[in-house]
Design a protein around this motif. Structure first.
Motif, mmCIF file in Angstrom:
data_model
loop_
_atom_site.group_PDB
_atom_site.id
_atom_site.type_symbol
_atom_site.label_atom_id
_atom_site.label_comp_id
_atom_site.label_asym_id
_atom_site.label_seq_id
_atom_site.Cartn_x
_atom_site.Cartn_y
_atom_site.Cartn_z
ATOM 1 N N THR A 125 0.856 -1.194 0.000
ATOM 2 C CA THR A 125 0.000 0.000 0.000
ATOM 3 C C THR A 125 0.890 1.241 0.000
ATOM 4 O O THR A 125 1.772 1.383 0.845
ATOM 5 C CB THR A 125 -0.915 0.011 1.237
ATOM 6 O OG1 THR A 125 -1.723 -1.171 1.224
ATOM 7 C CG2 THR A 125 -1.817 1.235 1.231
ATOM 8 N N PRO B 217 -1.866 -0.612 -5.521
ATOM 9 C CA PRO B 217 -1.886 -0.663 -6.988
ATOM 10 C C PRO B 217 -2.629 -1.866 -7.555
ATOM 11 O O PRO B 217 -2.974 -1.870 -8.732
ATOM 12 C CB PRO B 217 -0.397 -0.712 -7.362
ATOM 13 C CG PRO B 217 0.262 -1.332 -6.170
ATOM 14 C CD PRO B 217 -0.514 -0.841 -4.970
ATOM 15 N N SER C 101 -8.468 -8.988 -6.893
ATOM 16 C CA SER C 101 -7.671 -7.781 -7.090
ATOM 17 C C SER C 101 -7.904 -7.219 -8.478
ATOM 18 O O SER C 101 -8.182 -7.966 -9.429
ATOM 19 C CB SER C 101 -6.187 -8.094 -6.894
ATOM 20 O OG SER C 101 -5.400 -6.926 -7.035
ATOM 21 N N LYS C 102 -7.827 -5.890 -8.565
ATOM 22 C CA LYS C 102 -7.899 -5.199 -9.840
ATOM 23 C C LYS C 102 -6.840 -4.110 -9.860
ATOM 24 O O LYS C 102 -6.547 -3.492 -8.835
ATOM 25 C CB LYS C 102 -9.279 -4.574 -10.053
ATOM 26 C CG LYS C 102 -10.373 -5.583 -10.315
ATOM 27 C CD LYS C 102 -11.683 -4.873 -10.652
ATOM 28 C CE LYS C 102 -12.775 -5.877 -10.964
ATOM 29 N NZ LYS C 102 -14.066 -5.207 -11.301
ATOM 30 N N LEU C 103 -6.282 -3.886 -11.024
ATOM 31 C CA LEU C 103 -5.259 -2.861 -11.157
ATOM 32 C C LEU C 103 -5.825 -1.481 -10.804
ATOM 33 O O LEU C 103 -6.946 -1.139 -11.211
ATOM 34 C CB LEU C 103 -4.711 -2.852 -12.586
ATOM 35 C CG LEU C 103 -3.745 -3.987 -12.961
ATOM 36 C CD1 LEU C 103 -3.373 -3.909 -14.432
ATOM 37 C CD2 LEU C 103 -2.499 -3.910 -12.100
ATOM 38 N N ARG C 104 -5.051 -0.738 -10.017
ATOM 39 C CA ARG C 104 -5.367 0.633 -9.594
ATOM 40 C C ARG C 104 -6.616 0.703 -8.716
ATOM 41 O O ARG C 104 -7.130 1.786 -8.472
ATOM 42 C CB ARG C 104 -5.523 1.552 -10.814
ATOM 43 C CG ARG C 104 -4.236 1.748 -11.592
ATOM 44 C CD ARG C 104 -4.421 2.679 -12.760
ATOM 45 N NE ARG C 104 -5.330 2.139 -13.745
ATOM 46 C CZ ARG C 104 -4.990 1.278 -14.689
ATOM 47 N NH1 ARG C 104 -3.730 0.857 -14.768
ATOM 48 N NH2 ARG C 104 -5.870 0.846 -15.549
ATOM 49 N N GLU C 105 -7.116 -0.441 -8.245
ATOM 50 C CA GLU C 105 -8.272 -0.433 -7.345
ATOM 51 C C GLU C 105 -7.965 -1.100 -6.009
ATOM 52 O O GLU C 105 -8.741 -0.966 -5.067
ATOM 53 C CB GLU C 105 -9.465 -1.129 -7.992
ATOM 54 C CG GLU C 105 -10.032 -0.387 -9.184
ATOM 55 C CD GLU C 105 -11.289 -1.047 -9.714
ATOM 56 O OE1 GLU C 105 -11.827 -1.932 -9.008
ATOM 57 O OE2 GLU C 105 -11.722 -0.680 -10.826
ATOM 58 N N ASN D 98 -6.027 -0.277 -0.661
ATOM 59 C CA ASN D 98 -6.258 0.527 -1.865
ATOM 60 C C ASN D 98 -4.953 0.772 -2.607
ATOM 61 O O ASN D 98 -4.704 1.845 -3.133
ATOM 62 C CB ASN D 98 -6.933 1.856 -1.521
ATOM 63 C CG ASN D 98 -6.121 2.674 -0.525
ATOM 64 O OD1 ASN D 98 -5.086 2.206 -0.021
ATOM 65 N ND2 ASN D 98 -6.570 3.893 -0.244
#
Length: 512
Positions: free
Chosen positions: A395, A422, A472-476, A420
């Protein structure tokens, strides 16, 4: 595992010449030969077709004898009894010849059979049968009764039908028995055919014989297909047995390798931990300058590096041993009454300083009045520490880590860790869930780690009968979820007021 010996480990491979493996290999090879040559006259198929012919010939002998006797009895209406008996003797002798050959064929061992020789013998026997029935036309040639003509045609068609069905497994035998019958029809009908009235009957008889030839070919083709399907089934069974044998052999080798790995790890953990204790102890003494200050300041930095490297190596050894025990199913859970919110709270306190250094805010959301669970406290603590450490590590400054503890819909308990940061690319999730796997973000940031944390967490959760999920998701950001089954949740102790419940022990929550 108990039957694995040091000699087996030293040998390291299976003796492929064992009788069982050799038997299965031969069976598989025979099945493949049958299938690959199914329509090319393979000797195995030829012998099978000859066997079907022989069994059919023996099964039909009694009905044919009865038919011959009935025809002979009816023929005495037009011919002398002695002539009819001679014909009957000839016909029964031909049937006896075919039957004797069939019995002899069935008694011989499969390895002693010559398919071509027996093919020729059966064809000859059917040719004799055809000649015996064709001689019936010679006997009835001098009879002028118009009913006799119809009678002869019925006898010929009946004989042709029976012999076609019996000899259909040997195509040459079909031609051998039908050719004399066709010649007998032409011979018998030729004098009257020239006069014209019975010409359609002659054509009908020849067409019927041609139909019997086509019928025999269809029967032969259908049995070839049936044998091909049988060979496919035999081949599949043989391949399944061989695959099972290979699987058993692979499992045995894996057990040997697992035993060797366990012995190696047990030995190396002792051999490595002994010098590591000295390295960590003396480096800690030197970095703290317990016996005096260093003359050169750089030595203090070197001692810090030595101590940090030794600590990292010890952590790596411990994680490898934990993972190996989990994978081998040798991790013994020391189960007791544990408060899941209490374990999470302790872990948050331990990691508070690290989170502050990285400027990460940690928040916990815990449902009230949650009962205790039946679990291994050390394992649950290790799971929580690993997940929280990863969340703090990845984080960025100013980020937030949220920990939730609560109930599942089916009555179990869960805790989740969400950050929150990457996030993780979807194609890298299987990589980081594997042993020593590290994602691109960890490599880019050069974060220290062995790549064993998540596999250990997943193994420990599954030992408790729970499930581990990573989303997981990129940038979320990333969220990991640990769910413990309802069977792990303990009910409150029963009240002592009721005598019948005074001696009860705390039970497991069973609500689904």
């Amino acid at each position: 595992m108990e039957n694995v010996t040091a000699e087996m480990i030293a040998r390291g491979r299976f003796d492929g010449r064992s009788p069982e493996r050799r038997r299965m290999a031969n069976r598989l090879r025979e099945a493949r030969e049958k299938l690959s040559s199914a329509r090319a006259g393979n000797v195995n198929f030829d012998l099978e077709l000859l066997r079907l012919y022989a069994e059919g010939r023996i099964a039909a002998i009694l009905p044919q004898i009865m038919m011959c006797q009935a025809i002979a009895a009816m023929t005495t209406l037009w011919l002398p009894t002695l002539v009819v008996l001679i014909w009957l003797s000839f016909t029964l002798s031909a049937l006896a010849l075919a039957c004797l050959l069939a019995r002899r064929f069935l008694k011989l061992d499969r390895a002693e059979l010559d398919a071509r020789a027996w093919y020729a013998r059966f064809t000859f026997a059917e040719a004799v049968n055809g000649a015996a029935w064709a001689s019936f036309a010679i006997l009835m040639a001098g009879v002028g009764d118009h009913w006799a003509t119809t009678y002869v045609m019925v006898v010929f068609m009946l004989a042709a039908a029976i012999h076609t069905v019996v000899a259909a497994f040997v195509p040459a035998a079909v031609y051998a028995v039908l050719a004399p019958l066709a010649a007998g029809v032409v011979f018998y009908m030729a004098p009257t055919t020239l006069q014209g009235p019975v010409a359609p009957l002659t054509l009908l008889a020849c067409a019927t014989l041609l139909y019997f030839v086509i019928l025999a070919r269809r029967i032969y083709a259908s049995h070839i297909d049936s044998l091909a399907f049988q060979s496919e089934k035999d081949m599949l069974i043989a391949e399944l047995e061989q695959a099972k044998a290979n699987s058993d052999e692979a499992r045995r080798r894996a057990e040997e390798a697992s035993l060797a790995k366990s012995r190696f790890l047990a030995t190396m953990s002792h051999e490595l931990r002994t010098p590591l204790n000295a390295i960590l102890g003396f480096s800690e003494v030197m970095k703290n300058e317990l016996f005096g200050a260093h003359a050169v300041a750089a030595y203090r930095d070197y001692c810090n590096d030595i101590h940090a490297s030794g600590t990292h190596l010890l952590m790596l050894i411990n994680e490898i041993l934990d993972l190996s025990r989990v994978e081998a199913g040798r991790y013994e859970l020391k189960e007791e009454s544990v408060s899941l919110p209490g374990v999470i709270d302790d872990c948050l306190r331990l990691l508070t300083l690290r989170a502050r250094k990285r400027e990460v805010t940690m928040t916990d959301v815990v449902e009230p009045n949650m009962p205790r669970i039946w679990a291994d406290e050390r394992a649950m603590r290790q799971v929580a520490l690993n997940l929280l450490t990863n969340a703090i590590k990845f984080t960025p400054p100013g980020g937030q880590v949220v920990v939730k503890v609560g109930w599942t819909k089916v009555g179990g308990q869960y805790f989740s860790v969400r950050d929150n940061g990457p996030g993780i690319p979807e194609n890298e999730i299987p990589v980081i869930m594997s042993s020593f796997g590290r994602g691109s973000m960890a490599q880019k940031n050069a974060d220290e780690g062995t790549g064993l944390g998540l596999p250990i967490v997943k193994g420990l959760v599954e030992l408790h009968g729970g499930t581990f999920t990573l989303r997981s998701k990129l940038r979320e950001g990333t969220e990991v979820l640990v769910i413990l089954p309802p069977e792990r949740v303990m009910n409150s102790l029963p009240q002592m007021a009721a005598p019948e419940t005074a001696g009860r022990k705390p039970g497991l929550r069973g609500a689904a």
